[in-house]
Scaffold this motif. Structure first.
Motif, PDB file in Angstrom:
ATOM      1  N   TRP A  70       0.833  -1.192   0.000  1.00  0.00           N
ATOM      2  CA  TRP A  70       0.000   0.000   0.000  1.00  0.00           C
ATOM      3  C   TRP A  70       0.870   1.246   0.000  1.00  0.00           C
ATOM      4  O   TRP A  70       1.938   1.267   0.582  1.00  0.00           O
ATOM      5  N   SER A  85      -3.626   3.796  -1.354  1.00  0.00           N
ATOM      6  CA  SER A  85      -3.759   3.227  -2.691  1.00  0.00           C
ATOM      7  C   SER A  85      -2.868   2.003  -2.844  1.00  0.00           C
ATOM      8  O   SER A  85      -1.937   1.786  -2.077  1.00  0.00           O
ATOM      9  N   THR A  86      -3.198   1.216  -3.850  1.00  0.00           N
ATOM     10  CA  THR A  86      -2.337   0.132  -4.286  1.00  0.00           C
ATOM     11  C   THR A  86      -1.676   0.629  -5.575  1.00  0.00           C
ATOM     12  O   THR A  86      -1.869   1.784  -5.966  1.00  0.00           O
ATOM     13  N   LYS A  87      -0.958  -0.232  -6.244  1.00  0.00           N
ATOM     14  CA  LYS A  87      -0.316   0.193  -7.491  1.00  0.00           C
ATOM     15  C   LYS A  87      -1.348   0.636  -8.529  1.00  0.00           C
ATOM     16  O   LYS A  87      -1.080   1.497  -9.338  1.00  0.00           O
ATOM     17  N   ASN A  88      -2.539   0.027  -8.498  1.00  0.00           N
ATOM     18  CA  ASN A  88      -3.509   0.256  -9.567  1.00  0.00           C
ATOM     19  C   ASN A  88      -4.701   1.124  -9.207  1.00  0.00           C
ATOM     20  O   ASN A  88      -5.411   1.579 -10.092  1.00  0.00           O
ATOM     21  N   SER A  89      -4.990   1.313  -7.916  1.00  0.00           N
ATOM     22  CA  SER A  89      -6.216   2.049  -7.595  1.00  0.00           C
ATOM     23  C   SER A  89      -6.165   2.669  -6.202  1.00  0.00           C
ATOM     24  O   SER A  89      -5.393   2.247  -5.345  1.00  0.00           O
TER      25      SER A  89
END
Length: 180
Positions: A70, A85-89
């Motif tokens: 995260w 966030s994560t890498k994508n969202s």
């Protein structure tokens, strides 16, 4: 990358099983003074890492466990808020009430809500709790000479909670915000 930086600082692998920590006190450790890199440990295993960076406008953290990775970002424009966030969202944005305390409500998808608050009058102890005011995880920071560490007490009943690894990482990031 930031992930590589964390891997270089902490050479031991991260444990895949958080269930083994049931009933144990966990600890946030700062292995190297003056380095903003922290390790979450049980007695025998490494559970996660957090790399923290701060400047006047923005504070960031990169948290990593075997359960996920995260990115945390704190901004203090208009309303102070933390973006997760994560890498994508983006997973969540939480507003922290900082005028009279250090409170916040974290809302995650699926209707999950967690309350962040000081649990001790001196505000040197913080916790995530459920909306029913049941503690999930309590952070008791200790300050040393250029070193920040904490004892972490987890409610054994919630170790199966899918958000427990995220809450343990985010809670330490919030403590670091408070003291830095």
């Amino acid at each position: 990358t930031d992930t590589a930086s964390n891997d270089q600082i902490f050479s031991q692998p991260l444990s895949r099983s958080w269930e083994k920590t049931k009933g144990q006190t966990l600890f946030w450790k700062q292995p190297k003074r003056l380095k903003s890199a922290y390790l979450l440990r049980s007695k025998k295993q490494n559970l996660g890492t957090l790399r923290y960076e701060a400047n006047y406008f923005v504070r960031r953290g990169l948290a990593k466990t075997s359960k996920g990775e995260w990115h945390f970002k704190y901004t203090r424009f208009s309303l102070p808020k933390v973006t997760i966030s994560t890498k994508n969202s983006i997973l969540a944005e939480t507003i922290l009430e900082t005028n009279w305390g250090w409170y916040g409500i974290l809302e995650l998808s699926g209707g999950y809500q967690y309350i962040w608050k000081p649990t001790h009058p001196s505000e040197n102890e913080y916790c995530f709790s459920t909306t029913a005011d049941e503690p999930i995880i309590v952070f008791r920071p200790h300050f040393g000479f250029f070193k920040l560490e904490a004892e972490v007490e987890a409610n054994p009943e919630v170790l199966h909670n899918p958000h427990f690894p995220l809450l343990s990482m985010l809670g330490w990031f919030l403590v670091l915000l408070r003291v830095s």
